[in-house]
Design a protein around this motif. Sequence first.
Motif, mmCIF file in Angstrom:
data_model
loop_
_atom_site.group_PDB
_atom_site.id
_atom_site.type_symbol
_atom_site.label_atom_id
_atom_site.label_comp_id
_atom_site.label_asym_id
_atom_site.label_seq_id
_atom_site.Cartn_x
_atom_site.Cartn_y
_atom_site.Cartn_z
ATOM 1 N N MET A 1 -16.850 32.934 -49.311
ATOM 2 C CA MET A 1 -15.404 32.755 -49.240
ATOM 3 C C MET A 1 -15.035 31.290 -49.224
ATOM 4 S SD MET A 1 -14.089 35.686 -46.718
ATOM 5 C CE MET A 1 -12.378 35.289 -46.573
ATOM 6 N N LYS A 2 -13.919 30.990 -49.836
ATOM 7 C CA LYS A 2 -13.467 29.601 -49.857
ATOM 8 C C LYS A 2 -13.127 29.158 -48.440
ATOM 9 C CE LYS A 2 -10.585 31.113 -52.806
ATOM 10 N NZ LYS A 2 -9.251 31.379 -53.092
ATOM 11 N N PRO A 3 -13.526 27.962 -48.070
ATOM 12 C CA PRO A 3 -13.109 27.485 -46.749
ATOM 13 C C PRO A 3 -11.609 27.194 -46.766
ATOM 14 C CG PRO A 3 -14.352 25.794 -47.921
ATOM 15 C CD PRO A 3 -14.340 26.995 -48.796
ATOM 16 N N PRO A 4 -10.913 27.613 -45.721
ATOM 17 C CA PRO A 4 -9.471 27.396 -45.703
ATOM 18 C C PRO A 4 -9.143 25.918 -45.563
ATOM 19 C CG PRO A 4 -10.223 28.605 -43.759
ATOM 20 C CD PRO A 4 -11.430 28.232 -44.525
ATOM 21 N N ARG A 5 -8.039 25.514 -46.140
ATOM 22 C CA ARG A 5 -7.659 24.118 -46.091
ATOM 23 C C ARG A 5 -7.185 23.732 -44.696
ATOM 24 N NH1 ARG A 5 -2.813 22.742 -49.622
ATOM 25 N NH2 ARG A 5 -1.784 22.938 -47.635
ATOM 26 N N SER A 6 -6.530 24.685 -44.067
ATOM 27 C CA SER A 6 -5.966 24.426 -42.741
ATOM 28 C C SER A 6 -7.075 24.132 -41.735
ATOM 29 C CB SER A 6 -5.182 25.652 -42.295
ATOM 30 O OG SER A 6 -5.192 25.744 -40.900
ATOM 31 N N GLU A 7 -6.816 23.184 -40.834
ATOM 32 C CA GLU A 7 -7.836 22.835 -39.854
ATOM 33 C C GLU A 7 -7.859 23.841 -38.720
ATOM 34 O OE1 GLU A 7 -5.300 19.360 -41.051
ATOM 35 O OE2 GLU A 7 -5.050 21.332 -40.177
ATOM 36 N N ARG A 8 -6.793 24.611 -38.635
ATOM 37 C CA ARG A 8 -6.723 25.524 -37.503
ATOM 38 C C ARG A 8 -7.870 26.528 -37.556
ATOM 39 N NH1 ARG A 8 -3.013 28.907 -37.413
ATOM 40 N NH2 ARG A 8 -2.125 28.358 -39.397
ATOM 41 N N LEU A 9 -8.569 26.625 -36.454
ATOM 42 C CA LEU A 9 -9.703 27.538 -36.360
ATOM 43 C C LEU A 9 -9.254 28.954 -36.658
ATOM 44 C CD1 LEU A 9 -12.628 27.423 -35.594
ATOM 45 C CD2 LEU A 9 -11.986 27.877 -33.243
ATOM 46 N N SER A 10 -8.029 29.274 -36.199
ATOM 47 C CA SER A 10 -7.567 30.649 -36.317
ATOM 48 C C SER A 10 -7.538 31.104 -37.768
ATOM 49 C CB SER A 10 -6.179 30.787 -35.706
ATOM 50 O OG SER A 10 -5.281 29.925 -36.357
ATOM 51 N N ALA A 11 -7.498 30.134 -38.692
ATOM 52 C CA ALA A 11 -7.385 30.509 -40.095
ATOM 53 C C ALA A 11 -8.624 31.247 -40.588
ATOM 54 C CB ALA A 11 -7.124 29.274 -40.947
ATOM 55 N N PHE A 12 -9.792 30.940 -40.018
ATOM 56 C CA PHE A 12 -10.957 31.687 -40.508
ATOM 57 C C PHE A 12 -11.579 32.595 -39.454
ATOM 58 C CE2 PHE A 12 -12.094 27.228 -39.864
ATOM 59 C CZ PHE A 12 -13.096 27.315 -38.933
ATOM 60 N N THR B 1 -1.217 28.034 -46.864
ATOM 61 C CA THR B 1 -2.143 28.164 -47.999
ATOM 62 C C THR B 1 -3.507 27.621 -47.613
ATOM 63 O OG1 THR B 1 -0.886 26.271 -48.805
ATOM 64 C CG2 THR B 1 -0.883 28.241 -50.197
ATOM 65 N N PRO B 2 -4.571 28.341 -47.921
ATOM 66 C CA PRO B 2 -4.524 29.699 -48.456
ATOM 67 C C PRO B 2 -4.138 30.687 -47.369
ATOM 68 C CG PRO B 2 -6.789 29.068 -48.016
ATOM 69 C CD PRO B 2 -5.949 27.886 -47.664
ATOM 70 N N PHE B 3 -3.500 31.754 -47.770
ATOM 71 C CA PHE B 3 -3.107 32.785 -46.825
ATOM 72 C C PHE B 3 -4.364 33.555 -46.425
ATOM 73 C CE2 PHE B 3 -1.014 36.560 -45.269
ATOM 74 C CZ PHE B 3 0.144 36.054 -44.716
ATOM 75 N N PRO B 4 -4.555 33.828 -45.104
ATOM 76 C CA PRO B 4 -5.783 34.525 -44.721
ATOM 77 C C PRO B 4 -5.848 35.936 -45.327
ATOM 78 C CG PRO B 4 -4.431 33.976 -42.788
ATOM 79 C CD PRO B 4 -3.669 33.535 -43.983
ATOM 80 N N PHE B 5 -7.027 36.287 -45.846
ATOM 81 C CA PHE B 5 -7.236 37.660 -46.303
ATOM 82 C C PHE B 5 -7.740 38.464 -45.121
ATOM 83 C CE2 PHE B 5 -10.115 41.027 -47.526
ATOM 84 C CZ PHE B 5 -9.366 41.726 -48.465
#
Lengths: 205, 246
Positions: free
Chosen positions: B1-12, B83-87
């Motif tokens: 999976m692409k790593p999310p751009r957002s630094e927020r841990l919650s994103a992944f 972006t990216p929106f979490p799946f």
Amino acid sequence: MVGGADKPRTIHPLFVRVTHWVNAFAIFVMVLSGWRIYNASPLFGFEFPKDFTLGGWLAGALAWHFAAMWLLALNGLAYLAYGLVSGHFRRSFMPISLRGAFDDLLVAMRGHLNHAPGRYNAAQRVFYVGIILAVIVAILSGLAIWKPVQLQGLTALMGGYEAARVVHFFAMATIVAFLVVHIGLAVSVKGILAPMFTGRAEAQR
Amino acid sequence: MKPPRSERLSAFRPQIARLERRLFLKQGLSLGALSLLSGCTLKDDDAVDRLLLTMSRFNDRVQAALFDPAKLAPTYSEADVTTPFPFNAYYEEQDIPVIDGENYRLQVSGLIADKRPWSLGDLRALPQSSQITRLVCVEGWSAIGKWRGVAFRHFLERIGADLTARYVGFRCADKYYSSIDMPSALHPQTLLALDFTEAKYGYPLRLRLPTKLGFKNPKFIGEIFVTNDYPGGYWEDKGYNWFSGS
Ligand code: HEM
């Protein structure tokens, strides 16, 4: 029922004792299930050890949390109403002084606890009022997270949904930090714990 | 999976949570949803589980009472979109159903007057509107997204749905299913969404309602039905609170 309130040796009114222990149970359920909910999407770079959480998985933890919240809130309201109306807060927590609390802490650190049965010292007063406020903040930020649309005014007051999560977390952290000290003192200082059940100060030996 | 751009841990975080959920799914199948609730016993008919379920039903009623049909969820600007929106789904991203839009037909059934299936062209011929709102996941994280489609109230009126019925249910191509209460279905921000950033978020049709948690927003919808019989849902049947309003 304010049963023993006017009996001579009663230092904790029955109403306070009952709501205190109901509250202690509710707080434990809220904190332990809350830790499991936190683990589903940790705000910070750590998780709570699974064995110290309640609910088994997210749905179970949420079920506990959303059941115990009623106990916490209704019991808390009863305690607040009693404390305000009966004069218990005024008698037990007033006058309140940060300065006095600080002095008591210094005394305590030199090994002398400024504790007499039936009277809270200045440090206790500040901590008890503080913990009541922390529980209120925990409940309000919890509502802000639970209902960010229906209670959006409250959520906005907390700084928005994501900020409300952070507020909720730190309210929990404050409560847990208080509890470590509070329980530590309750079980280690002689003659404090039993009266919180019986209401009566133990006879001085 | 692409790593999310957002630094927020919650994103992944959801990915980790999903792994966990898969494990519990196995247990769920062997022990039954009831015994999973309290997490403290493995007996099926446990008193604690029954109490927790009773409280969850009580919370359904409280939330229905608290729900204000005129209260709008806060909206955001394009710049706020995550972006990216979490799946997030009960399966991995590579397992999403792939649906041929040309041959797609939305089935409609239950307490409705007109049971003709709908093609994507038919749906696009209805008035479209868009929203930028916050999706809040039951796991705790949230993300702001943009969705465009048909106001669900308008669609329900078009198919002659009994608007006094209690539930609207959804059956999806990914074997997911869920249901919502009629007042939430009729809320002005409840959208039958046709346009969103990527197919993986539910192509060709998903429900978007900012007044409920993310798992009440079914994706890859194949059938919509109106009923008075409680239809439950994929997560709801495993112990998540049914109403799950925001
Ligand atoms: C096992 C857990 C707990 C134990 C053993 C315990 C013990 C005690 C004891 C012994 C007292 C009386 C202190 C004295 O007479 O000097 C007390 C008072 C108090 N405790 Fe706790 N406590 C517990 C949990 C909690 C929790 C969870 C909270 C709040 C979050 C709390 C808040 C208070 C407050 C506000 C008072 C003052 C009550 C009043 O007089 O109105 N306690 N506790």
